[in-house]
Design a protein around this motif. Structure first.
Motif, PDB file in Angstrom:
ATOM      1  N   SER A  89       9.017   5.289  -1.876  1.00  0.00           N
ATOM      2  CA  SER A  89       8.204   4.158  -2.467  1.00  0.00           C
ATOM      3  C   SER A  89       9.167   3.041  -2.090  1.00  0.00           C
ATOM      4  O   SER A  89       8.396   1.639  -1.882  1.00  0.00           O
ATOM      5  N   LEU A  90      10.223   2.831  -2.138  1.00  0.00           N
ATOM      6  CA  LEU A  90      11.078   1.791  -1.661  1.00  0.00           C
ATOM      7  C   LEU A  90      11.583   1.676  -0.322  1.00  0.00           C
ATOM      8  O   LEU A  90      11.799   0.344   0.117  1.00  0.00           O
ATOM      9  N   PHE A  91      11.268   2.445   0.586  1.00  0.00           N
ATOM     10  CA  PHE A  91      11.270   2.398   2.060  1.00  0.00           C
ATOM     11  C   PHE A  91      10.898   1.180   2.432  1.00  0.00           C
ATOM     12  O   PHE A  91      11.448   0.286   3.332  1.00  0.00           O
ATOM     13  N   PRO A  92       9.551   0.820   2.410  1.00  0.00           N
ATOM     14  CA  PRO A  92       8.883  -0.360   2.965  1.00  0.00           C
ATOM     15  C   PRO A  92       9.743  -1.848   2.506  1.00  0.00           C
ATOM     16  O   PRO A  92       9.387  -2.735   3.037  1.00  0.00           O
ATOM     17  N   PHE A  93      10.142  -1.798   1.312  1.00  0.00           N
ATOM     18  CA  PHE A  93      10.851  -3.022   1.079  1.00  0.00           C
ATOM     19  C   PHE A  93      12.375  -3.142   1.324  1.00  0.00           C
ATOM     20  O   PHE A  93      12.943  -4.097   1.008  1.00  0.00           O
ATOM     21  N   PHE A 122       0.678  -1.209  -0.063  1.00  0.00           N
ATOM     22  CA  PHE A 122      -0.012   0.117   0.005  1.00  0.00           C
ATOM     23  C   PHE A 122       0.870   1.320  -0.005  1.00  0.00           C
ATOM     24  O   PHE A 122       0.544   2.216  -0.772  1.00  0.00           O
ATOM     25  N   ILE A 123       1.850   1.332   0.924  1.00  0.00           N
ATOM     26  CA  ILE A 123       2.922   2.246   0.938  1.00  0.00           C
ATOM     27  C   ILE A 123       3.641   2.517  -0.382  1.00  0.00           C
ATOM     28  O   ILE A 123       3.690   3.801  -0.717  1.00  0.00           O
ATOM     29  N   PHE A 124       3.973   1.435  -1.051  1.00  0.00           N
ATOM     30  CA  PHE A 124       4.504   1.544  -2.167  1.00  0.00           C
ATOM     31  C   PHE A 124       3.630   2.230  -3.379  1.00  0.00           C
ATOM     32  O   PHE A 124       4.194   2.937  -4.006  1.00  0.00           O
ATOM     33  N   ILE A 125       2.306   1.639  -3.372  1.00  0.00           N
ATOM     34  CA  ILE A 125       1.507   2.205  -4.350  1.00  0.00           C
ATOM     35  C   ILE A 125       1.340   3.835  -4.370  1.00  0.00           C
ATOM     36  O   ILE A 125       1.253   4.421  -5.197  1.00  0.00           O
ATOM     37  N   PHE A 132       4.446   5.729  -5.085  1.00  0.00           N
ATOM     38  CA  PHE A 132       4.817   5.676  -6.596  1.00  0.00           C
ATOM     39  C   PHE A 132       3.870   6.296  -7.541  1.00  0.00           C
ATOM     40  O   PHE A 132       4.196   7.111  -8.162  1.00  0.00           O
ATOM     41  N   ILE A 133       2.484   6.247  -7.214  1.00  0.00           N
ATOM     42  CA  ILE A 133       1.601   7.175  -7.762  1.00  0.00           C
ATOM     43  C   ILE A 133       1.759   8.663  -7.595  1.00  0.00           C
ATOM     44  O   ILE A 133       1.602   9.521  -8.512  1.00  0.00           O
ATOM     45  N   LEU A 134       2.344   8.771  -6.372  1.00  0.00           N
ATOM     46  CA  LEU A 134       2.685  10.545  -6.220  1.00  0.00           C
ATOM     47  C   LEU A 134       3.729  10.891  -6.937  1.00  0.00           C
ATOM     48  O   LEU A 134       3.623  11.997  -7.478  1.00  0.00           O
ATOM     49  N   SER A 135       4.933  10.107  -7.009  1.00  0.00           N
ATOM     50  CA  SER A 135       6.011  10.490  -7.833  1.00  0.00           C
ATOM     51  C   SER A 135       5.642  10.697  -9.151  1.00  0.00           C
ATOM     52  O   SER A 135       6.098  11.285  -9.940  1.00  0.00           O
TER      53      SER A 135
END
Length: 249
Positions: free
Chosen positions: A141-145, A112-115, A118-121
């Motif tokens: 968007s990469l932080f959660p992974f 969810f955080i990535f999406i 990513f959409i924001l960027s």
């Protein structure tokens, strides 16, 4: 340290710096300081930051609904290809059980955080909003992974944060945004240095964790130390306000 401790002490540290050096802080600067004081914990799906963005109960409900949906779809297609009822049911239960162990509620929160970022960027880029914000939201968007307390809790991330926020500062004309945001982010690292787990300051060149004190996050003693630090910092900030005066615009 707890999320609220990072938020309060990170914000007060940056505001104290602003007062001492007569740096004006507007709404954007304040928002950046608040965000940078806690954003490092986006790499942990069960952190207070993540819990405040997406509640655990909500994620678990969505995870359960997705599991049921997958079971129904598997059962339907198993029936379609000629499997008998009990075999189709067994296949559905086995696959859903195995999937649930890998695709946990925590991983769903990360997605969810990535999406979101990513959409924001993507929107920042498509509408030529600000190149610095494109890079920042893409990084977030990469932080959660990322592994918890690795890259996000390193000195190299401080340089990245300063560089990206400085790019935003240059393009928007908002002065001192980079230094204040970096101070807020660095306060997060300093606080985590006092915990038993410590942080890998020189990651990715070294994975060794450095710790100043053996404080165990969540323990009664650690919570007491956090509260004392908050009180001390609040007193220092209040005295600075009285003696020098606020510098907000």
């Amino acid at each position: 340290m707890r999320g609220k401790t990072h938020l309060i002490l990170g914000s007060l540290s940056s505001l104290e710096l602003a007062i001492l050096y007569n740096i004006p802080i507007g709404p954007v600067g304040l928002a950046s300081v608040l965000f940078c004081s806690i954003v490092a914990d986006l790499d942990e799906s069960n952190s207070n930051v993540m819990n405040n963005i997406i509640r655990k109960d909500t994620t678990k409900k969505i995870h359960t609904l997705l599991s049921y949906f997958l079971a129904i779809v598997l059962f339907y297609y198993s029936q379609k290809v000629g499997k008998n009822f009990y075999l189709a049911l067994g296949i559905s239960v086995i696959v859903v059980t195995l999937t649930a162990k890998k695709f946990t509620a925590g991983k769903l929160r990360n997605i969810f955080i990535f999406i979101f970022f990513f959409i924001l960027s993507l929107n920042f880029y498509l509408f030529d909003f600000n190149l610095g914000l494109v890079f920042i939201s893409s990084l977030l968007s990469l932080f959660p992974f990322l592994k918890h307390r690795k890259l996000t809790h390193s000195l190299i991330m401080l340089l990245i944060v300063y560089g990206l926020v400085h790019l935003v500062e240059v393009q928007t004309g908002i002065r001192h945004l980079a230094i204040l945001s970096t101070i807020a982010y660095s306060s997060h690292l300093v606080l985590d240095l006092t915990t038993k787990m410590g942080i890998p300051l020189f990651y990715p060149f070294s994975s060794k964790n450095y710790s100043l004190f053996p404080l165990r996050v969540g323990s009664l003693f650690c919570n007491m130390v956090e509260n004392i630090l908050i009180v001390i910092m609040a007193i220092i900030f209040s005295l600075s306000l009285i003696s020098i005066g606020p510098r907000f615009k």
